[in-house]
Design a protein around this motif. Structure first.
Motif, short mmCIF file in Angstrom:
data_model
loop_
_atom_site.label_atom_id
_atom_site.label_comp_id
_atom_site.label_asym_id
_atom_site.label_seq_id
_atom_site.Cartn_x
_atom_site.Cartn_y
_atom_site.Cartn_z
N UNK B 31 -41.59 25.98 -8.39
CA UNK B 31 -40.54 26.07 -7.61
C UNK B 31 -39.43 27.03 -7.87
N UNK B 33 -34.88 27.24 -7.73
CA UNK B 33 -33.80 26.53 -7.54
C UNK B 33 -32.60 27.66 -7.51
N UNK B 35 -28.47 27.69 -8.34
CA UNK B 35 -27.39 27.00 -8.96
C UNK B 35 -26.05 27.86 -8.57
N UNK B 45 -26.28 22.45 -9.80
CA UNK B 45 -27.55 22.65 -8.99
C UNK B 45 -27.13 22.67 -7.54
N UNK B 48 -33.46 22.83 -4.54
CA UNK B 48 -34.67 23.34 -4.96
C UNK B 48 -35.73 23.28 -3.91
N UNK B 88 -26.90 31.60 -8.90
CA UNK B 88 -28.06 32.08 -9.68
C UNK B 88 -29.42 31.30 -8.95
N UNK B 92 -39.19 28.32 -12.46
CA UNK B 92 -40.12 27.84 -13.48
C UNK B 92 -41.08 28.69 -13.88
N UNK B 104 -33.12 32.01 -15.54
CA UNK B 104 -32.33 32.54 -14.45
C UNK B 104 -32.21 33.76 -14.46
#
Lengths: 114, 114
Positions: B31, B33, B35, B45, B48, B88, B92, B104
């Motif tokens: 996934x 994400x 932020x 957050x 996602x 950002x 994973x 990140x």
């Protein structure tokens, strides 16, 4: 729900001194991360815990940095001795599980080494 | 090592305009994400998106993911001065042992002017 708690918020030390940061993650979160964020850059992962075990510390300068997570809950990050280039914000984050869910961040500790 | 790289590094727009930020990454992911970080604060957050999803919406946010190009974009519509922050992307990063690291990028600094 209480968030991720970090202390202290600010710390100024002289080079070659030691310093410790504390993090209390959200209750029930198995994964805990420590990041270093230098001004103007993205967070750099230093160490990742799954419960009380280290699953990655490949970016942790082990000659001067150490971290532990007691009983799979609170965590401390220590620097000894500190260098000027360690000046940064140290962010602690936690998530329910590794990488699959959102991470919750604390406010960070701003370290200045003079 | 940094996984995601955001583009542009900085973006300046007027209130009411749309803001688009891009993120490219290098390896396979589960996934991605996004932020937000307000100055001097921890990361929050936003959204996602899983690797089998192509688009996701949350309020004024729209995220797309193209796994064939290893890229994602974040669109903020009808921007407000309060959207001023750094954004950002985080991915994973799979590695041996079954645990995923949350990595990140360098971030995009967005300034929204009244």
């Amino acid at each position: 729900e209480a968030g991720v708690a970090q202390s202290p918020r600010y710390k100024i030390i002289e080079k070659r001194q030691s310093v410790a940061f504390w993090c209390n993650p959200i209750s029930g979160h198995a994964t805990l991360y420590w990041y270093q964020q230098i001004l103007g850059q993205g967070p750099k992962l230093l160490i990742q815990f799954q419960n009380n075990g280290v699953v990655d510390d490949s970016q942790l300068p082990k000659d001067r940095f150490s971290a532990e997570r007691l009983k799979g809950v609170d965590s401390t990050l220590k620097i000894q001795p500190a260098k000027l280039e360690d000046s940064a914000v140290y962010l602690c984050a936690s998530s329910l599980d590794f990488g699959k869910t959102e991470a919750f961040f604390g406010q960070g500790t701003r370290l200045t080494v003079v | 090592s940094q996984q995601g790289e955001e583009d542009p590094q900085a973006l300046s727009i007027q209130e009411g305009e749309n803001a688009t930020m891009n993120c490219s990454y290098k390896t396979s992911i589960n996934n991605l994400q996004w932020y937000r970080q307000n100055s001097g604060r921890g990361l929050v957050h936003l959204i996602l998106i899983r690797s089998n999803e192509r688009e996701k919406h949350s309020g004024r946010l729209r995220v797309t993911l193209d796994t064939s190009k290893k890229s994602s974009s974040l669109l903020i519509t009808a921007s407000r001065a309060a959207d001023t922050a750094s954004y950002f992307c985080a991915t994973d990063d799979r590695f041996s042992g079954g645990y995923n690291k949350l990595i990140f990028g360098a971030g995009t600094r967005l300034a929204v002017h009244p």
